[in-house]
Design a protein around this motif. Structure first.
Motif, mmCIF file in Angstrom:
data_model
loop_
_atom_site.group_PDB
_atom_site.id
_atom_site.type_symbol
_atom_site.label_atom_id
_atom_site.label_comp_id
_atom_site.label_asym_id
_atom_site.label_seq_id
_atom_site.Cartn_x
_atom_site.Cartn_y
_atom_site.Cartn_z
ATOM 1 N N THR A 122 0.815 -1.221 0.000
ATOM 2 C CA THR A 122 0.000 0.000 0.000
ATOM 3 C C THR A 122 0.841 1.261 0.000
ATOM 4 O OG1 THR A 122 -0.119 0.010 2.424
ATOM 5 C CG2 THR A 122 -1.894 -1.120 1.240
ATOM 6 N N SER A 123 2.162 1.108 0.160
ATOM 7 C CA SER A 123 3.000 2.304 0.273
ATOM 8 C C SER A 123 4.268 2.254 -0.559
ATOM 9 C CB SER A 123 3.391 2.523 1.741
ATOM 10 O OG SER A 123 4.077 1.391 2.242
ATOM 11 N N SER A 124 4.539 1.135 -1.227
ATOM 12 C CA SER A 124 5.788 1.007 -1.970
ATOM 13 C C SER A 124 5.550 0.304 -3.298
ATOM 14 C CB SER A 124 6.825 0.206 -1.172
ATOM 15 O OG SER A 124 7.173 0.847 0.018
ATOM 16 N N VAL A 125 6.463 0.544 -4.219
ATOM 17 C CA VAL A 125 6.526 -0.209 -5.476
ATOM 18 C C VAL A 125 7.975 -0.635 -5.662
ATOM 19 C CG1 VAL A 125 4.594 1.004 -6.545
ATOM 20 C CG2 VAL A 125 6.926 1.877 -6.847
ATOM 21 N N PRO A 126 8.220 -1.711 -6.388
ATOM 22 C CA PRO A 126 9.614 -2.094 -6.643
ATOM 23 C C PRO A 126 10.368 -0.969 -7.338
ATOM 24 C CG PRO A 126 8.112 -3.868 -7.247
ATOM 25 C CD PRO A 126 7.257 -2.677 -6.952
ATOM 26 N N ALA A 127 11.598 -0.739 -6.927
ATOM 27 C CA ALA A 127 12.404 0.334 -7.500
ATOM 28 C C ALA A 127 12.672 0.055 -8.974
ATOM 29 C CB ALA A 127 13.712 0.473 -6.736
ATOM 30 N N GLU A 128 12.656 1.109 -9.767
ATOM 31 C CA GLU A 128 12.908 1.001 -11.198
ATOM 32 C C GLU A 128 14.177 1.739 -11.601
ATOM 33 O OE1 GLU A 128 9.428 2.169 -13.323
ATOM 34 O OE2 GLU A 128 8.099 0.879 -12.138
ATOM 35 N N GLY A 129 15.001 2.076 -10.619
ATOM 36 C CA GLY A 129 16.251 2.757 -10.896
ATOM 37 C C GLY A 129 17.202 2.591 -9.731
ATOM 38 N N TYR A 130 18.405 3.099 -9.900
ATOM 39 C CA TYR A 130 19.407 3.025 -8.834
ATOM 40 C C TYR A 130 19.163 4.079 -7.757
ATOM 41 C CZ TYR A 130 21.941 0.322 -12.368
ATOM 42 O OH TYR A 130 22.301 -0.609 -13.305
ATOM 43 N N TYR A 131 18.459 5.157 -8.120
ATOM 44 C CA TYR A 131 18.241 6.305 -7.240
ATOM 45 C C TYR A 131 16.760 6.406 -6.883
ATOM 46 C CZ TYR A 131 22.881 7.718 -8.901
ATOM 47 O OH TYR A 131 24.227 7.761 -9.208
ATOM 48 N N PRO A 132 16.390 7.305 -5.966
ATOM 49 C CA PRO A 132 14.975 7.497 -5.666
ATOM 50 C C PRO A 132 14.192 7.960 -6.896
ATOM 51 C CG PRO A 132 16.347 8.522 -3.993
ATOM 52 C CD PRO A 132 17.263 8.117 -5.106
ATOM 53 N N LYS A 133 12.918 7.727 -6.870
ATOM 54 C CA LYS A 133 12.054 8.135 -7.974
ATOM 55 C C LYS A 133 12.155 9.645 -8.193
ATOM 56 C CE LYS A 133 7.263 7.907 -9.610
ATOM 57 N NZ LYS A 133 5.879 7.474 -9.264
ATOM 58 N N GLY A 134 12.464 10.048 -9.419
ATOM 59 C CA GLY A 134 12.529 11.459 -9.745
ATOM 60 C C GLY A 134 13.887 12.092 -9.574
ATOM 61 N N ALA A 135 14.842 11.384 -8.994
ATOM 62 C CA ALA A 135 16.175 11.968 -8.822
ATOM 63 C C ALA A 135 16.822 12.241 -10.171
ATOM 64 C CB ALA A 135 17.065 11.056 -7.985
ATOM 65 N N LEU A 136 16.585 11.347 -11.118
ATOM 66 C CA LEU A 136 17.038 11.500 -12.492
ATOM 67 C C LEU A 136 15.852 11.216 -13.407
ATOM 68 C CD1 LEU A 136 20.430 9.548 -12.337
ATOM 69 C CD2 LEU A 136 20.153 12.034 -12.391
ATOM 70 N N PRO A 137 15.882 11.693 -14.650
ATOM 71 C CA PRO A 137 14.798 11.365 -15.581
ATOM 72 C C PRO A 137 14.621 9.860 -15.709
ATOM 73 C CG PRO A 137 16.186 13.098 -16.487
ATOM 74 C CD PRO A 137 16.877 12.604 -15.244
ATOM 75 N N ALA A 138 13.359 9.423 -15.824
ATOM 76 C CA ALA A 138 13.058 7.987 -15.848
ATOM 77 C C ALA A 138 13.714 7.281 -17.021
ATOM 78 C CB ALA A 138 11.548 7.780 -15.888
ATOM 79 N N ASP A 139 13.883 7.999 -18.144
ATOM 80 C CA ASP A 139 14.510 7.347 -19.291
ATOM 81 C C ASP A 139 16.028 7.294 -19.173
ATOM 82 O OD1 ASP A 139 14.841 10.063 -19.536
ATOM 83 O OD2 ASP A 139 14.556 10.109 -21.712
ATOM 84 N N VAL A 140 16.572 7.930 -18.135
ATOM 85 C CA VAL A 140 18.014 7.912 -17.898
ATOM 86 C C VAL A 140 18.370 6.870 -16.847
ATOM 87 C CG1 VAL A 140 19.990 9.250 -17.084
ATOM 88 C CG2 VAL A 140 18.292 10.313 -18.587
ATOM 89 N N ASP A 141 17.685 6.930 -15.707
ATOM 90 C CA ASP A 141 17.933 5.986 -14.612
ATOM 91 C C ASP A 141 16.874 4.891 -14.675
ATOM 92 O OD1 ASP A 141 18.728 4.730 -12.280
ATOM 93 O OD2 ASP A 141 17.640 6.120 -10.983
ATOM 94 N N SER A 142 17.171 3.814 -15.352
ATOM 95 C CA SER A 142 16.225 2.722 -15.531
ATOM 96 C C SER A 142 16.934 1.407 -15.238
ATOM 97 C CB SER A 142 15.674 2.717 -16.961
ATOM 98 O OG SER A 142 14.771 1.646 -17.152
ATOM 99 N N HIS A 143 16.496 0.744 -14.177
ATOM 100 C CA HIS A 143 17.132 -0.512 -13.771
ATOM 101 C C HIS A 143 16.064 -1.439 -13.205
ATOM 102 C CE1 HIS A 143 19.909 -3.401 -12.043
ATOM 103 N NE2 HIS A 143 19.354 -3.236 -10.867
ATOM 104 N N GLU A 144 15.915 -2.600 -13.833
ATOM 105 C CA GLU A 144 14.932 -3.579 -13.381
ATOM 106 C C GLU A 144 15.554 -4.506 -12.354
ATOM 107 O OE1 GLU A 144 12.048 -7.070 -15.325
ATOM 108 O OE2 GLU A 144 13.096 -5.602 -16.600
ATOM 109 N N LEU A 145 14.829 -4.768 -11.280
ATOM 110 C CA LEU A 145 15.320 -5.664 -10.244
ATOM 111 C C LEU A 145 15.520 -7.079 -10.800
ATOM 112 C CD1 LEU A 145 13.083 -4.543 -7.242
ATOM 113 C CD2 LEU A 145 15.552 -4.226 -7.440
ATOM 114 N N VAL A 146 16.641 -7.667 -10.467
ATOM 115 C CA VAL A 146 16.976 -9.024 -10.904
ATOM 116 C C VAL A 146 16.585 -10.016 -9.808
ATOM 117 C CG1 VAL A 146 18.863 -10.585 -11.541
ATOM 118 C CG2 VAL A 146 18.881 -8.193 -12.329
ATOM 119 N N HIS A 147 15.994 -11.146 -10.200
ATOM 120 C CA HIS A 147 15.697 -12.217 -9.244
ATOM 121 C C HIS A 147 16.318 -13.502 -9.748
ATOM 122 C CE1 HIS A 147 12.696 -15.139 -7.205
ATOM 123 N NE2 HIS A 147 13.724 -14.900 -6.422
ATOM 124 N N ASP A 148 17.320 -14.002 -9.023
ATOM 125 C CA ASP A 148 18.056 -15.196 -9.428
ATOM 126 C C ASP A 148 18.197 -16.135 -8.226
ATOM 127 O OD1 ASP A 148 19.672 -17.115 -10.512
ATOM 128 O OD2 ASP A 148 21.280 -15.761 -11.132
#
Length: 530
Positions: free
Chosen positions: A325-351
């Motif tokens: 209810t309060s979080s989403v998986p991170a989509e970058g190395y930095y907090p949301k909005g720290a850098l443009p979304a098309d610049v800081d884009s990193h998908e979490l790896v599950h192995d």
């Protein structure tokens, strides 16, 4: 009307029972708005550090420092889309082309709480005092080469080298605050007035610190000579200390507390969103979920092992399960909005296969200690789930709770005695400037580098990025930090505030960069007029 003392409030928090109020089926009661000018809040556990802006570097006491002290600039309250820097004690400023000179025109007619007039001399004194104290936030002024007083209300700050983040340093809720030069001189003692400022304040903010009893509570009182055009409805803020969030929730639901500013358990949030008697506010923030890993203990000395452990956890499922209810998986190395979304884009790896193989390579029954900050129910739940996964693979995993004083003091000084891992689903950088995230979490002297894990390549890339302001260089630093496996980000998290339904102005009084606090002087019991 006589106010209840903080001591009585604290005792009440421990002895309160479920029959002390008329709760409805949703667990809340309709409490009347106060008429005595007192806003009753609370602090979960003690704040862990003195409410001194050059020392304090945590969350649950931020409401004290942000309402008693002010800096030259701040982030605009009520702006939940961006971290917009706006005037505070400086009315305007200019920055030269290479980010080495910042000139500020200071506000006139401002008084410190001890009656001293605010002028240019306070800037140098306040910057120097932060350097002298040399606590976590000191890095924000370490690059200042000179503060020139051009006149009584104009100063030029010269930096030793270019710093594109300097305005964000000053606007941060942990940034340099103006402190009365008179107090710094007269109360200096042998610790730069730290003893004095542990129970008093010397700021210019709308409130004064009028009571501070460690483990018991804190009180703020409106400063009648405040420079701002305010007529606050709440002239006293009471902040008793609680040891359990459940006690705070019970008092909120019975009407004895007026708001919860932080630490609301995820399991309770939907109840508050559905309540007719309480108002719940999910608010944009720079909070992140971070997994700290300790290279100073044998188990996680190798960066590849740290990455394997992080990637072996199904963070997307864990975030949805615990903090959905309060979080989403991170989509970058930095907090949301720290850098443009098309610049800081990193998908979490599950192995999980790599994790299983790593655990199988360890001696049978290898121990791993997972720590979390006391008072965070979400962190505790996540830690227990991860521990169960590791136990199923054959590790001897234990979960331990730690007070703020341990996390911020003991762990950095003696990381060999700290846990192997710390899980923090809701922590935050000093602002949403990409450098300020990277520095505090990844640099060797970062104030949130609790387990003393760093990487020389990452540090060099961060320094290059802050000098140039290059988004691409920040991404390189993020990639390097991820490879080092010190404090990877797994979630983007919102603030969550719950109040009595008569308390108004929450969103307008909230800063995207300052969790666990509001501008108390702009809150009211009345609907705002158009």
């Amino acid at each position: 009307m006589a106010k209840r003392s903080l001591a009585l409030l604290a005792v009440g928090a421990l002895s309160l029972t479920a029959c002390s109020g008329g709760a409805d089926a949703g667990g809340a009661s309709s409490a009347a708005a106060p008429t005595d000018g007192v806003l009753r809040l609370g602090v979960l556990n003690d704040i862990g550090q003195p409410p001194d802006p050059d020392v304090y570097y945590s969350g649950n006491g931020l409401a004290i420092t942000t309402n008693t002290y002010e800096g030259l600039v701040r982030y605009e309250a009520g702006n939940h889309d961006e971290a917009k820097v706006v005037p505070s004690l400086a009315e305007s400023w200019e920055v030269n082309a290479d980010f080495t000179e910042y000139t500020f025109v200071l506000r006139q007619g401002v008084k410190f709480h001890d009656g001293t007039d605010f002028d240019s001399s306070a800037v140098q004194a306040s910057f120097q005092r932060r350097l002298d104290v040399d606590a976590g936030p000191a890095y924000m002024v370490e690059g200042v080469a000179d503060v020139e007083e051009l006149d009584a209300h104009t100063v030029k700050v010269r930096l030793e080298e270019p710093n594109s983040a300097f305005l964000d340093y000053l606007a941060s809720p942990y940034g340099p605050r103006m402190i009365s030069p008179t107090v710094l001189r007269e109360q200096a003692g042998d610790d730069f007035a730290q003893t004095y400022l542990s129970t008093a304040d010397a700021g210019t903010g709308p409130y004064e610190l009028t009571e501070a009893v460690v483990g018991e509570g804190y009180e703020l009182t409106y400063f009648e000579d405040y420079w701002g055009d305010l007529d606050p409805e709440f002239t006293t803020i009471e902040l008793p200390v609680y040891t359990e969030i459940s006690a705070m929730q019970l008092e909120l639901e019975n009407g004895d507390l007026h708001a919860l500013l932080s630490a609301v358990p995820t399991a309770s949030r939907q109840k508050y969103l559905d309540s007719e008697d309480l108002e719940a506010y999910p608010l944009a923030s720079f909070q992140v979920g971070v997994m700290y890993m300790n290279p100073n203990r044998e188990l996680l000395q190798d960066a590849a092992d740290r990455r394997t452990l992080f990637e072996g956890i199904d963070w997307a499922t864990l975030v949805e399960q615990v903090t959905g209810t309060s979080s989403v998986p991170a989509e970058g190395y930095y907090p949301k909005g720290a850098l443009p979304a098309d610049v800081d884009s990193h998908e979490l790896v599950h192995d999980p296969a790599a994790l299983e193989a790593w655990v199988s390579s360890l001696p049978t029954g290898t121990e791993i200690q997972l720590g979390y900050s006391a008072g965070s129910a979400d962190a505790e739940q996540m830690s227990n789930i991860v521990a169960a996964q590791l136990q199923a693979l054959g590790m001897k995993a234990t979960v331990t709770s730690h007070q703020s004083s341990e996390v911020f003091g003991d762990f950095p000084e003696n990381p060999q005695a700290a846990p192997d891992v710390m899980i923090a689903p809701g922590t935050w950088p000093d602002s949403n400037n990409a450098y300020m995230h990277g520095h505090v979490f990844w640099d060797p002297d970062g104030g949130l580098n609790h387990l003393q894990c760093s990487d020389e390549t990452t540090t060099a890339l961060l320094q290059e990025a802050v000098t140039t302001g290059s988004d691409e260089k920040y991404v390189e630093a993020g990639e390097s930090a991820y490879e080092a496996g010190c404090a990877p980000t797994f979630a983007w998290t919102t603030d969550f505030v719950v109040t009595q339904n008569w308390l108004q102005g929450i969103e307008e009084s909230h800063s995207i960069a300052a969790p666990a606090t509001l501008d108390f002087a702009t809150l009211s019991t009345a609907e705002p007029t158009e």
